[in-house]
Design a protein around this motif. Structure first.
Motif, PDB file in Angstrom:
ATOM      1  N   ALA A 281       0.839  -1.199   0.000  1.00 35.31           N
ATOM      2  CA  ALA A 281       0.000   0.000   0.000  1.00 35.31           C
ATOM      3  C   ALA A 281       0.874   1.249   0.000  1.00 35.31           C
ATOM      4  CB  ALA A 281      -0.906  -0.004   1.225  1.00 35.31           C
ATOM      5  N   PRO A 282       0.380   2.333  -0.633  1.00 34.47           N
ATOM      6  CA  PRO A 282       1.158   3.576  -0.631  1.00 34.47           C
ATOM      7  C   PRO A 282       1.385   4.073   0.795  1.00 34.47           C
ATOM      8  CG  PRO A 282      -0.718   3.733  -2.123  1.00 34.47           C
ATOM      9  CD  PRO A 282      -0.860   2.453  -1.359  1.00 34.47           C
ATOM     10  N   ALA A 283       2.568   4.602   1.033  1.00 39.41           N
ATOM     11  CA  ALA A 283       2.904   5.158   2.344  1.00 39.41           C
ATOM     12  C   ALA A 283       3.746   6.409   2.131  1.00 39.41           C
ATOM     13  CB  ALA A 283       3.664   4.145   3.177  1.00 39.41           C
ATOM     14  N   PRO A 284       3.420   7.482   2.830  1.00 44.28           N
ATOM     15  CA  PRO A 284       4.208   8.707   2.665  1.00 44.28           C
ATOM     16  C   PRO A 284       5.651   8.500   3.097  1.00 44.28           C
ATOM     17  CG  PRO A 284       2.530   8.982   4.367  1.00 44.28           C
ATOM     18  CD  PRO A 284       2.367   7.614   3.790  1.00 44.28           C
TER      19      PRO A 284
ATOM     20  N   HIS B 134       4.746   6.486  -9.425  1.00 46.18           N
ATOM     21  CA  HIS B 134       5.765   7.480  -9.068  1.00 46.18           C
ATOM     22  C   HIS B 134       6.458   8.055 -10.287  1.00 46.18           C
ATOM     23  CE1 HIS B 134       6.407   5.977  -4.663  1.00 46.18           C
ATOM     24  NE2 HIS B 134       5.153   6.208  -4.938  1.00 46.18           N
TER      25      HIS B 134
ATOM     26  N   ASP C 164       2.758  14.368  -4.134  1.00 48.26           N
ATOM     27  CA  ASP C 164       1.711  13.599  -4.808  1.00 48.26           C
ATOM     28  C   ASP C 164       2.073  12.124  -4.910  1.00 48.26           C
ATOM     29  OD1 ASP C 164       0.384  15.981  -5.090  1.00 48.26           O
ATOM     30  OD2 ASP C 164       0.848  16.218  -7.225  1.00 48.26           O
TER      31      ASP C 164
ATOM     32  N   ASP D 213       3.303  10.360  -2.639  1.00 51.67           N
ATOM     33  CA  ASP D 213       3.039   9.691  -1.358  1.00 51.67           C
ATOM     34  C   ASP D 213       1.768   8.854  -1.391  1.00 51.67           C
ATOM     35  OD1 ASP D 213       5.309  10.743  -0.259  1.00 51.67           O
ATOM     36  OD2 ASP D 213       4.291  12.267   0.930  1.00 51.67           O
ATOM     37  N   ASP D 214       0.782   9.256  -2.186  1.00 55.00           N
ATOM     38  CA  ASP D 214      -0.499   8.570  -2.205  1.00 55.00           C
ATOM     39  C   ASP D 214      -0.634   7.590  -3.360  1.00 55.00           C
ATOM     40  OD1 ASP D 214      -1.341  10.036   0.037  1.00 55.00           O
ATOM     41  OD2 ASP D 214      -1.919  11.712  -1.232  1.00 55.00           O
ATOM     42  N   LEU D 215       0.446   7.382  -4.108  1.00 59.06           N
ATOM     43  CA  LEU D 215       0.393   6.516  -5.277  1.00 59.06           C
ATOM     44  C   LEU D 215       1.160   5.224  -5.035  1.00 59.06           C
ATOM     45  CD1 LEU D 215       1.217   9.179  -8.017  1.00 59.06           C
ATOM     46  CD2 LEU D 215      -1.035   8.271  -7.438  1.00 59.06           C
TER      47      LEU D 215
ATOM     48  N   ASN E  39       7.588  11.053   3.963  1.00 57.48           N
ATOM     49  CA  ASN E  39       7.842  12.078   4.978  1.00 57.48           C
ATOM     50  C   ASN E  39       9.229  12.696   4.843  1.00 57.48           C
ATOM     51  OD1 ASN E  39       5.279  11.760   6.167  1.00 57.48           O
ATOM     52  ND2 ASN E  39       6.012   9.991   7.286  1.00 57.48           N
TER      53      ASN E  39
END
Length: 105
Positions: free
Chosen positions: A35-38, A69, A60, A62-64, A40
């Protein structure tokens, strides 16, 4: 002392507004490593609006999912390249050539 449970089960908690039903167990969150993970990664503003917008666009990703990417990175790279190119076309006098003034060309 008697630790046995009464025949009818454990009594419900009672508050001033009435009985409180036993809490339903919430399922534990499922960890999905795909799963996507930021990331940070901190982004420090540069003071150049075009560059700062490109750096902000990196968020952007982070949510993909990973396969999304590339599009973001290419878009940011294009924007940063355009910002660098714009530095070469700013109005002003000609760039110094390194030749002394009045020297033959």
């Amino acid at each position: 002392m008697n630790d046995s449970v009464p025949e009818g089960g454990l009594p419900e908690a009672v508050t001033a507004s009435g009985p409180v039903p036993p809490a339903e167990a919430e399922p534990a969150p499922v960890y999905d490593p795909a799963a996507p993970a930021p990331l940070n990664v901190p982004r420090v503003p540069t003071g150049d609006p075009g560059v700062d917008a490109g750096l902000a666009r990196l968020a952007d990703a982070d949510d993909l999912a990973t396969d999304g990417h590339l599009e973001v990175y290419e878009d940011v790279h294009r924007g940063l390249r355009d910002a660098l190119t714009a530095l070469d076309v700013r109005p002003g006098g000609p760039a110094p050539s390194g030749r002394p003034a009045g020297a033959p060309q």
